[in-house]
Design a protein around this motif. Structure first.
Motif, PDB file in Angstrom:
ATOM      1  N   UNK A 264      -2.068   3.175 -15.572  1.00 37.76           N
ATOM      2  CA  UNK A 264      -1.197   2.729 -14.494  1.00 37.76           C
ATOM      3  C   UNK A 264      -2.049   2.277 -13.321  1.00 37.76           C
ATOM      4  N   UNK A 265      -1.895   1.018 -12.952  1.00 37.80           N
ATOM      5  CA  UNK A 265      -2.593   0.574 -11.756  1.00 37.80           C
ATOM      6  C   UNK A 265      -1.729   0.989 -10.572  1.00 37.80           C
ATOM      7  N   UNK A 266      -2.356   1.282  -9.447  1.00 35.42           N
ATOM      8  CA  UNK A 266      -1.524   1.685  -8.328  1.00 35.42           C
ATOM      9  C   UNK A 266      -1.990   1.039  -7.033  1.00 35.42           C
ATOM     10  N   UNK A 267      -1.013   0.810  -6.179  1.00 39.37           N
ATOM     11  CA  UNK A 267      -1.296   0.277  -4.849  1.00 39.37           C
ATOM     12  C   UNK A 267      -0.603   1.152  -3.823  1.00 39.37           C
ATOM     13  N   UNK A 268      -0.993   0.974  -2.574  1.00 39.94           N
ATOM     14  CA  UNK A 268      -0.376   1.755  -1.500  1.00 39.94           C
ATOM     15  C   UNK A 268       0.561   0.892  -0.677  1.00 39.94           C
ATOM     16  N   UNK A 269       1.591   1.500  -0.151  1.00 39.28           N
ATOM     17  CA  UNK A 269       2.441   0.850   0.847  1.00 39.28           C
ATOM     18  C   UNK A 269       2.744   1.886   1.916  1.00 39.28           C
ATOM     19  N   UNK A 270       2.783   1.447   3.157  1.00 41.42           N
ATOM     20  CA  UNK A 270       3.043   2.378   4.261  1.00 41.42           C
ATOM     21  C   UNK A 270       4.079   1.784   5.207  1.00 41.42           C
ATOM     22  N   UNK A 271       5.133   2.561   5.444  1.00 40.55           N
ATOM     23  CA  UNK A 271       6.236   2.105   6.300  1.00 40.55           C
ATOM     24  C   UNK A 271       6.618   3.183   7.304  1.00 40.55           C
ATOM     25  N   UNK A 272       7.096   2.748   8.459  1.00 43.17           N
ATOM     26  CA  UNK A 272       7.728   3.655   9.422  1.00 43.17           C
ATOM     27  C   UNK A 272       9.132   3.127   9.660  1.00 43.17           C
TER      28      UNK A 272
ATOM     29  N   UNK B 134       3.757   8.423  -6.265  1.00 45.89           N
ATOM     30  CA  UNK B 134       3.755   9.586  -5.365  1.00 45.89           C
ATOM     31  C   UNK B 134       4.115   9.119  -3.953  1.00 45.89           C
ATOM     32  N   UNK B 135       4.494  10.076  -3.120  1.00 44.81           N
ATOM     33  CA  UNK B 135       4.806   9.783  -1.717  1.00 44.81           C
ATOM     34  C   UNK B 135       4.178  10.866  -0.844  1.00 44.81           C
ATOM     35  N   UNK B 136       3.907  10.501   0.392  1.00 43.63           N
ATOM     36  CA  UNK B 136       3.559  11.533   1.372  1.00 43.63           C
ATOM     37  C   UNK B 136       4.087  11.086   2.725  1.00 43.63           C
TER      38      UNK B 136
ATOM     39  N   UNK C  22       0.963   9.174  20.533  1.00 43.75           N
ATOM     40  CA  UNK C  22       1.522   7.816  20.361  1.00 43.75           C
ATOM     41  C   UNK C  22       1.600   7.434  18.870  1.00 43.75           C
ATOM     42  N   UNK C  23       1.686   8.437  18.010  1.00 36.82           N
ATOM     43  CA  UNK C  23       1.825   8.182  16.571  1.00 36.82           C
ATOM     44  C   UNK C  23       3.299   8.037  16.186  1.00 36.82           C
ATOM     45  N   UNK C  24       3.503   7.531  14.981  1.00 41.57           N
ATOM     46  CA  UNK C  24       4.851   7.265  14.477  1.00 41.57           C
ATOM     47  C   UNK C  24       5.029   7.961  13.128  1.00 41.57           C
ATOM     48  N   UNK C  25       6.220   8.516  12.905  1.00 38.51           N
ATOM     49  CA  UNK C  25       6.530   9.110  11.605  1.00 38.51           C
ATOM     50  C   UNK C  25       6.531   8.007  10.550  1.00 38.51           C
ATOM     51  N   UNK C  26       5.787   8.217   9.474  1.00 37.37           N
ATOM     52  CA  UNK C  26       5.622   7.171   8.473  1.00 37.37           C
ATOM     53  C   UNK C  26       5.603   7.767   7.077  1.00 37.37           C
ATOM     54  N   UNK C  27       5.820   6.885   6.112  1.00 42.27           N
ATOM     55  CA  UNK C  27       5.732   7.297   4.715  1.00 42.27           C
ATOM     56  C   UNK C  27       4.715   6.425   4.008  1.00 42.27           C
ATOM     57  N   UNK C  28       3.912   7.049   3.160  1.00 43.28           N
ATOM     58  CA  UNK C  28       2.951   6.282   2.374  1.00 43.28           C
ATOM     59  C   UNK C  28       3.245   6.495   0.889  1.00 43.28           C
ATOM     60  N   UNK C  29       3.324   5.387   0.176  1.00 43.37           N
ATOM     61  CA  UNK C  29       3.645   5.410  -1.251  1.00 43.37           C
ATOM     62  C   UNK C  29       2.449   4.959  -2.044  1.00 43.37           C
TER      63      UNK C  29
ATOM     64  N   UNK D 204       2.292  15.463  -6.617  1.00 48.72           N
ATOM     65  CA  UNK D 204       3.124  15.532  -7.823  1.00 48.72           C
ATOM     66  C   UNK D 204       4.123  14.379  -7.930  1.00 48.72           C
ATOM     67  N   UNK D 205       4.066  13.676  -9.034  1.00 45.20           N
ATOM     68  CA  UNK D 205       5.051  12.630  -9.330  1.00 45.20           C
ATOM     69  C   UNK D 205       6.446  13.239  -9.515  1.00 45.20           C
ATOM     70  N   UNK D 206       6.498  14.371 -10.214  1.00 47.47           N
ATOM     71  CA  UNK D 206       7.785  15.039 -10.448  1.00 47.47           C
ATOM     72  C   UNK D 206       8.419  15.440  -9.107  1.00 47.47           C
ATOM     73  N   UNK D 207       7.610  15.922  -8.188  1.00 48.41           N
ATOM     74  CA  UNK D 207       8.142  16.306  -6.870  1.00 48.41           C
ATOM     75  C   UNK D 207       8.709  15.093  -6.140  1.00 48.41           C
ATOM     76  N   UNK D 208       8.009  13.966  -6.233  1.00 47.13           N
ATOM     77  CA  UNK D 208       8.497  12.745  -5.571  1.00 47.13           C
ATOM     78  C   UNK D 208       9.878  12.379  -6.111  1.00 47.13           C
ATOM     79  N   UNK D 209      10.029  12.425  -7.432  1.00 46.21           N
ATOM     80  CA  UNK D 209      11.292  11.991  -8.027  1.00 46.21           C
ATOM     81  C   UNK D 209      12.405  12.983  -7.727  1.00 46.21           C
ATOM     82  N   UNK D 210      12.105  14.262  -7.866  1.00 44.70           N
ATOM     83  CA  UNK D 210      13.155  15.253  -7.632  1.00 44.70           C
ATOM     84  C   UNK D 210      13.589  15.278  -6.174  1.00 44.70           C
ATOM     85  N   UNK D 211      12.670  14.963  -5.280  1.00 46.84           N
ATOM     86  CA  UNK D 211      13.020  14.924  -3.852  1.00 46.84           C
ATOM     87  C   UNK D 211      14.083  13.860  -3.565  1.00 46.84           C
TER      88      UNK D 211
END
Ligand code: MHO
Length: 212
Positions: free
Chosen positions: A5-13, A32-34, A53-60, A162-169
């Motif tokens: 599996x190739x993977x890339x990152x994406x980050x959004x707020x 995965x997510x964090x 001055x930070x922002x709540x964000x998600x990284x995938x 954990x991938x399983x944690x990401x999905x179950x969340x």
């Protein structure tokens, strides 16, 4: 069997990071997510209580062969109000990881503006991403400590990796829906009791949307 599996990152707020964690977590192709803090001043360690001055964000981490960056961008736009003015903690940002992401993000933003929308979203290069405290990781899943325990998800780090944690969340709040859950529950390696427990939640909350 082994799948490369190739993977890339994406980050959004896009506001409070709990909701997008569930939204993207059960999206096909998301690995995965964090959740954490992005886009603030250097030489500062942001925390929830002292976010500066930070922002709540998600990284995938995602598999671009299964879900495209454009599809993720469309989800970003569709699941928050990019015209609403919030304090920086909850402001709308796209943090790009490469030139292609930058130009796609700009193109979609310009499309919105062309429709006359007053978009406040800013597009910035992804810089350092500081993980949020453990109690924010997979926030919806964590409300089911029995599940976390059964799955051996003890620490914030387990929940991040954990991938399983990401999905179950996502599934525990109905995201992804029952058909998708049934199609992948065995592939996720879930046992019968876990499947039964989560199924009930997916059915209960499917279609109710996300809130923070
Ligand atoms: N309304 C929520 C926001 C949390 S979010 C991680 C709360 O204050 O509990 O910013």
């Amino acid at each position: 069997h082994y799948v490369d599996i190739s993977s890339e990152k994406a980050t959004f707020a896009m506001g409070c990071f709990w909701a997008p964690d569930s939204l993207f977590g059960s999206t096909p192709g998301v690995i995965t997510t964090r959740v954490g803090y992005a886009g603030g001043s250097k030489h500062f360690l942001p925390t929830y209580k002292n976010i500066g001055d930070y922002t709540e964000a998600i990284q995938l981490q995602y598999d671009p062969n299964t879900v495209s960056y454009l599809e993720l961008l469309n989800m970003f736009w569709d699941h928050h109000d990019p015209t609403a003015k919030f304090k920086k903690q909850y402001s709308s940002f796209i943090y790009y990881h490469n030139k292609e992401q930058k130009s796609e993000a700009e193109r979609t933003l310009n499309e919105k503006k062309a429709k006359g929308l007053d978009i406040l979203t800013k597009i910035e290069p992804a810089g350092e991403f500081f993980n949020a405290e453990d109690y924010h990781q997979k926030y919806r899943l964590r409300q089911h400590q029995n599940l976390c325990k059964d799955l051996g998800l003890d620490s914030g780090d387990d929940l991040i990796k954990s991938h399983v944690a990401a999905r179950l969340n996502g599934y525990v709040v109905g995201q992804g829906g029952i058909d998708q859950f049934d199609a992948e529950s065995l592939k996720l390696g879930l046992d019968e009791a876990t499947i039964k427990y989560v199924r009930h939640l997916v059915i209960k909350y499917e279609g109710q949307g996300l809130h923070c």
